[in-house]
Design a protein around this motif. Structure first.
Motif, PDB file in Angstrom:
ATOM      1  N   GLY A 168      -1.683   5.079   5.394  1.00 37.36           N
ATOM      2  CA  GLY A 168      -2.364   5.547   4.195  1.00 37.36           C
ATOM      3  C   GLY A 168      -1.915   6.929   3.767  1.00 37.36           C
ATOM      4  N   LEU A 169      -1.811   7.851   4.719  1.00 35.20           N
ATOM      5  CA  LEU A 169      -1.394   9.213   4.402  1.00 35.20           C
ATOM      6  C   LEU A 169       0.058   9.260   3.935  1.00 35.20           C
ATOM      7  N   ALA A 170       0.917   8.459   4.570  1.00 34.76           N
ATOM      8  CA  ALA A 170       2.318   8.415   4.149  1.00 34.76           C
ATOM      9  C   ALA A 170       2.439   7.870   2.735  1.00 34.76           C
ATOM     10  N   ALA A 171       1.704   6.812   2.437  1.00 36.40           N
ATOM     11  CA  ALA A 171       1.748   6.221   1.092  1.00 36.40           C
ATOM     12  C   ALA A 171       1.233   7.204   0.040  1.00 36.40           C
ATOM     13  N   LEU A 172       0.165   7.923   0.370  1.00 37.92           N
ATOM     14  CA  LEU A 172      -0.387   8.902  -0.565  1.00 37.92           C
ATOM     15  C   LEU A 172       0.622  10.006  -0.855  1.00 37.92           C
ATOM     16  N   LEU A 173       1.292  10.468   0.192  1.00 38.14           N
ATOM     17  CA  LEU A 173       2.277  11.523   0.003  1.00 38.14           C
ATOM     18  C   LEU A 173       3.463  11.014  -0.813  1.00 38.14           C
ATOM     19  N   TYR A 174       3.913   9.789  -0.529  1.00 41.83           N
ATOM     20  CA  TYR A 174       4.983   9.183  -1.324  1.00 41.83           C
ATOM     21  C   TYR A 174       4.634   9.225  -2.810  1.00 41.83           C
ATOM     22  N   LEU A 175       3.444   8.758  -3.134  1.00 40.50           N
ATOM     23  CA  LEU A 175       3.036   8.638  -4.530  1.00 40.50           C
ATOM     24  C   LEU A 175       2.915  10.005  -5.196  1.00 40.50           C
ATOM     25  N   LEU A 176       2.264  10.962  -4.514  1.00 38.93           N
ATOM     26  CA  LEU A 176       2.081  12.293  -5.083  1.00 38.93           C
ATOM     27  C   LEU A 176       3.421  12.990  -5.321  1.00 38.93           C
ATOM     28  N   LEU A 229       3.263  -2.020  -3.135  1.00 37.02           N
ATOM     29  CA  LEU A 229       3.777  -1.850  -1.777  1.00 37.02           C
ATOM     30  C   LEU A 229       2.747  -1.192  -0.871  1.00 37.02           C
ATOM     31  N   THR A 230       2.023  -0.229  -1.416  1.00 36.59           N
ATOM     32  CA  THR A 230       1.023   0.472  -0.616  1.00 36.59           C
ATOM     33  C   THR A 230      -0.095  -0.465  -0.190  1.00 36.59           C
ATOM     34  N   VAL A 231      -0.573  -1.286  -1.116  1.00 39.07           N
ATOM     35  CA  VAL A 231      -1.622  -2.248  -0.778  1.00 39.07           C
ATOM     36  C   VAL A 231      -1.129  -3.206   0.304  1.00 39.07           C
ATOM     37  N   GLY A 232       0.106  -3.705   0.169  1.00 39.43           N
ATOM     38  CA  GLY A 232       0.651  -4.603   1.175  1.00 39.43           C
ATOM     39  C   GLY A 232       0.819  -3.930   2.522  1.00 39.43           C
ATOM     40  N   ALA A 233       1.294  -2.681   2.501  1.00 36.95           N
ATOM     41  CA  ALA A 233       1.499  -1.955   3.755  1.00 36.95           C
ATOM     42  C   ALA A 233       0.171  -1.686   4.459  1.00 36.95           C
ATOM     43  N   ILE A 234      -0.867  -1.350   3.691  1.00 34.02           N
ATOM     44  CA  ILE A 234      -2.179  -1.114   4.290  1.00 34.02           C
ATOM     45  C   ILE A 234      -2.728  -2.408   4.890  1.00 34.02           C
ATOM     46  N   ALA A 235      -2.553  -3.526   4.182  1.00 34.40           N
ATOM     47  CA  ALA A 235      -2.992  -4.823   4.722  1.00 34.40           C
ATOM     48  C   ALA A 235      -2.274  -5.127   6.027  1.00 34.40           C
ATOM     49  N   LEU A 236      -0.972  -4.860   6.048  1.00 38.49           N
ATOM     50  CA  LEU A 236      -0.194  -5.085   7.269  1.00 38.49           C
ATOM     51  C   LEU A 236      -0.672  -4.159   8.381  1.00 38.49           C
ATOM     52  N   ALA A 237      -0.968  -2.912   8.037  1.00 35.79           N
ATOM     53  CA  ALA A 237      -1.450  -1.955   9.025  1.00 35.79           C
ATOM     54  C   ALA A 237      -2.788  -2.397   9.611  1.00 35.79           C
ATOM     55  N   LEU A 238      -3.687  -2.909   8.768  1.00 36.51           N
ATOM     56  CA  LEU A 238      -4.986  -3.378   9.250  1.00 36.51           C
ATOM     57  C   LEU A 238      -4.836  -4.572  10.183  1.00 36.51           C
ATOM     58  N   VAL A 239      -3.906  -5.474   9.859  1.00 37.95           N
ATOM     59  CA  VAL A 239      -3.665  -6.629  10.727  1.00 37.95           C
ATOM     60  C   VAL A 239      -3.137  -6.169  12.080  1.00 37.95           C
ATOM     61  N   PHE A 240      -2.185  -5.226  12.063  1.00 40.23           N
ATOM     62  CA  PHE A 240      -1.662  -4.701  13.331  1.00 40.23           C
ATOM     63  C   PHE A 240      -2.765  -4.016  14.134  1.00 40.23           C
ATOM     64  N   ASP A 285     -10.839 -10.775   7.859  1.00 44.84           N
ATOM     65  CA  ASP A 285      -9.587 -10.751   8.607  1.00 44.84           C
ATOM     66  C   ASP A 285      -8.598 -11.788   8.083  1.00 44.84           C
ATOM     67  N   MET A 286      -9.093 -12.944   7.636  1.00 39.81           N
ATOM     68  CA  MET A 286      -8.210 -13.980   7.110  1.00 39.81           C
ATOM     69  C   MET A 286      -7.571 -13.523   5.798  1.00 39.81           C
ATOM     70  N   VAL A 287      -8.354 -12.902   4.927  1.00 39.73           N
ATOM     71  CA  VAL A 287      -7.809 -12.392   3.665  1.00 39.73           C
ATOM     72  C   VAL A 287      -6.719 -11.356   3.937  1.00 39.73           C
ATOM     73  N   LEU A 288      -6.982 -10.460   4.874  1.00 37.26           N
ATOM     74  CA  LEU A 288      -5.995  -9.444   5.227  1.00 37.26           C
ATOM     75  C   LEU A 288      -4.729 -10.055   5.799  1.00 37.26           C
ATOM     76  N   ALA A 289      -4.898 -11.033   6.681  1.00 35.98           N
ATOM     77  CA  ALA A 289      -3.748 -11.668   7.320  1.00 35.98           C
ATOM     78  C   ALA A 289      -2.887 -12.399   6.299  1.00 35.98           C
ATOM     79  N   VAL A 290      -3.527 -13.133   5.389  1.00 33.07           N
ATOM     80  CA  VAL A 290      -2.776 -13.860   4.360  1.00 33.07           C
ATOM     81  C   VAL A 290      -2.072 -12.878   3.424  1.00 33.07           C
ATOM     82  N   ALA A 291      -2.756 -11.790   3.056  1.00 27.57           N
ATOM     83  CA  ALA A 291      -2.139 -10.774   2.195  1.00 27.57           C
ATOM     84  C   ALA A 291      -0.942 -10.134   2.887  1.00 27.57           C
ATOM     85  N   ALA A 292      -1.082  -9.829   4.172  1.00 28.69           N
ATOM     86  CA  ALA A 292       0.015  -9.220   4.918  1.00 28.69           C
ATOM     87  C   ALA A 292       1.183 -10.186   5.060  1.00 28.69           C
ATOM     88  N   PHE A 293       0.891 -11.478   5.240  1.00 30.87           N
ATOM     89  CA  PHE A 293       1.951 -12.481   5.332  1.00 30.87           C
ATOM     90  C   PHE A 293       2.691 -12.572   3.998  1.00 30.87           C
TER      91      PHE A 293
END
Length: 462
Positions: free
Chosen positions: A248-256, A65-76, A407-415
């Motif tokens: 990123g910081l929210a995901a790190l705190l979630y995990l810790l 989920l964290t990897v997907g959320a970061i990809a989505l964040a980068l696309v945004f 950017d294409m890799v990120l966009a496809v991952a976020a999709f």
């Protein structure tokens, strides 16, 4: 749809407060706090117990989920760099695919925000009950829930500088107990408490998917800074940074925090816990003061999340209304805030909250909360699809050729991540969410007809 290159910054709407004293006050720290505050609501205080039945394999779901959320964040972040306007996914979808796609993004996101506000308020009352026992009175329970909603709404109506102040303070305050558990857990961690890797008996893929479905709602909010881009200083630079930093910081705190609770509370006790953070603090330091401290932290966290989500609940319909796709009343602004949108959203959330308590429809309300997971993915899918469209259509003014592959890799991952969110919402939530979308189609037909009849297709301000 018309192609104008980089979209211009939104001009003030009629009736806006023009003095600028309360508008455009968000810098990078507050924008980052907005993202973190909206992602980290009340869910983090229940997550460890919620995923404990699946075992420590749930930490794998956290990672995915964290990897997907970061990809989505980068696309945004990339989209906001080219379209630094209030509205976020709505702006991107409309630029790429036209009015109807933009409307669906705005409509879905709007539903997500005010239903989420109702859910947060109800959850906040559960923690308030630890401090002030009110569960025996339906009346006082409703009063408490409505207070949790209207106080952030009043802060929003006071102007963006007050929204930012509340957001920054609430984010700082709630991080104290979370960091206490995250860091303290490292010193009191016991591997024997972890329990089995796969505790549910499901296959590895099944356990990851099942635990991820529980975690999905907790990751909504990565789009917060892009939705409010019009109120962020230097949005081309700060929106992307705030989105990635906050996520990123929210995901790190979630995990810790989850690892810390797993390692300080015995697995069998954690599965049945209703206050896992309280149990963790009690295990680390002894005594029973942890329950009170966690209840206060949860309340602060949820009020901060409500503060941010209330702002977002007004920003998207404001942007859509300026283009003639939502009723014109949503364009009314004062001190940088779409006041009509704030009032409508908090009113709808309040009605839903009252209905939930008076009818006792816990099942229906929980289904509506799951619907928000689906409705939030609609603008996610449209926004990531818009990025893919911009990349593939060779629009040089929108993308950098040197970054095309990345950017294409990120966009496809976020999709793909967004599609996974749809699946994780469950059949019932998708079914209910589609019904919400179809109601929106009727609203769009009405707005489009009104716009056509008034001859405002090219000038929504006419």
């Amino acid at each position: 749809m018309h192609d104008t290159g980089t979209a211009p910054v939104t001009a003030p709407a009629p009736g806006d407060d023009q003095d600028g004293r309360h508008a455009r006050r968000f810098g990078l720290p507050i924008a980052t706090a907005l993202v973190m505050g909206n992602i980290i609501g009340g869910g983090i205080f229940l997550l460890p117990a919620s995923v404990a039945p699946y075992g420590t394999i749930s930490l794998v779901a956290f990672g995915v989920l964290t990897v997907g959320a970061i990809a989505l964040a980068l696309v945004f972040g990339r989209l906001a760099h080219r379209h630094p306007q209030t509205g976020g996914p709505y702006v991107y979808a409309r630029e790429a695919f036209g009015d109807f796609a933009g409307f669906l993004a705005a409509w879905s996101y709007w539903i997500t925000t005010w239903v989420s506000n109702a859910a947060l308020a109800v959850a906040a009352v559960g923690y308030l009950d630890v401090l002030l026992p009110i569960h025996g009175s339906t009346f006082w329970t409703i009063v408490a829930a409505l207070t949790c909603q209207w106080l952030p709404a009043l802060a929003n109506l006071a102007g963006t500088r007050y929204v930012g102040a509340v957001q920054l303070v609430s984010t700082v305050l709630k991080f104290a107990p979370l960091l206490l558990v995250a860091v303290g857990g490292l010193f009191f961690f016991q591997a024997d408490n972890l329990g089995p890797f796969r505790a549910s008996g499901d296959s590895a893929i099944g356990a990851v998917s099942a635990s991820a479905a529980i975690l999905l709602f907790s990751y909504l909010g990565v789009e917060s800074a892009s939705v409010s881009a019009g109120e962020v200083r230097d949005p081309q630079r700060n929106v992307g940074r705030a989105t990635v930093l906050g996520t990123g910081l929210a995901a790190l705190l979630y995990l810790l925090c989850t690892v810390a609770v797993f390692g300080t509370v015995a697995h069998d006790d954690l599965v049945n816990s209703t206050a896992p953070f309280s149990d963790s603090v009690n295990a680390m330091f002894g005594g029973t003061w942890g329950g009170t401290a966690v209840a206060i932290a949860a309340l602060v966290s949820m009020v901060g999340a409500l503060n941010g989500w209330t702002l977002l609940s007004a920003q998207t319909p404001y942007a859509a209304a300026r283009d003639g796709l939502f009723p014109v009343a949503f364009t009314k602004r004062r001190r940088g805030i779409p006041t009509f949108g704030v009032v409508v959203a908090v009113t709808l959330a309040s009605l839903l909250t009252v209905y939930n308590y008076t009818v006792g429809s816990a099942g229906v309300f929980e289904t509506l909360v799951l619907v928000t997971t689906f409705t939030a993915t609609v603008p996610y899918l449209l926004a990531t699809a818009a990025q893919i469209y911009f990349l593939l259509s060779g629009q040089g003014h929108r993308v950098r050729r040197s970054r095309l592959a990345r950017d294409m890799v990120l966009a496809v991952a976020a999709f793909g991540f967004s599609m996974w969110l749809v699946g994780g919402a469950g059949y019932a939530a998708v079914y209910q969410g589609v019904l919400f979308l179809f109601v929106g189609v009727l609203v769009y037909a009405w707005m489009a007809a009104t716009k056509k009849r008034r001859g405002t297709a090219q000038s929504p301000w006419a």
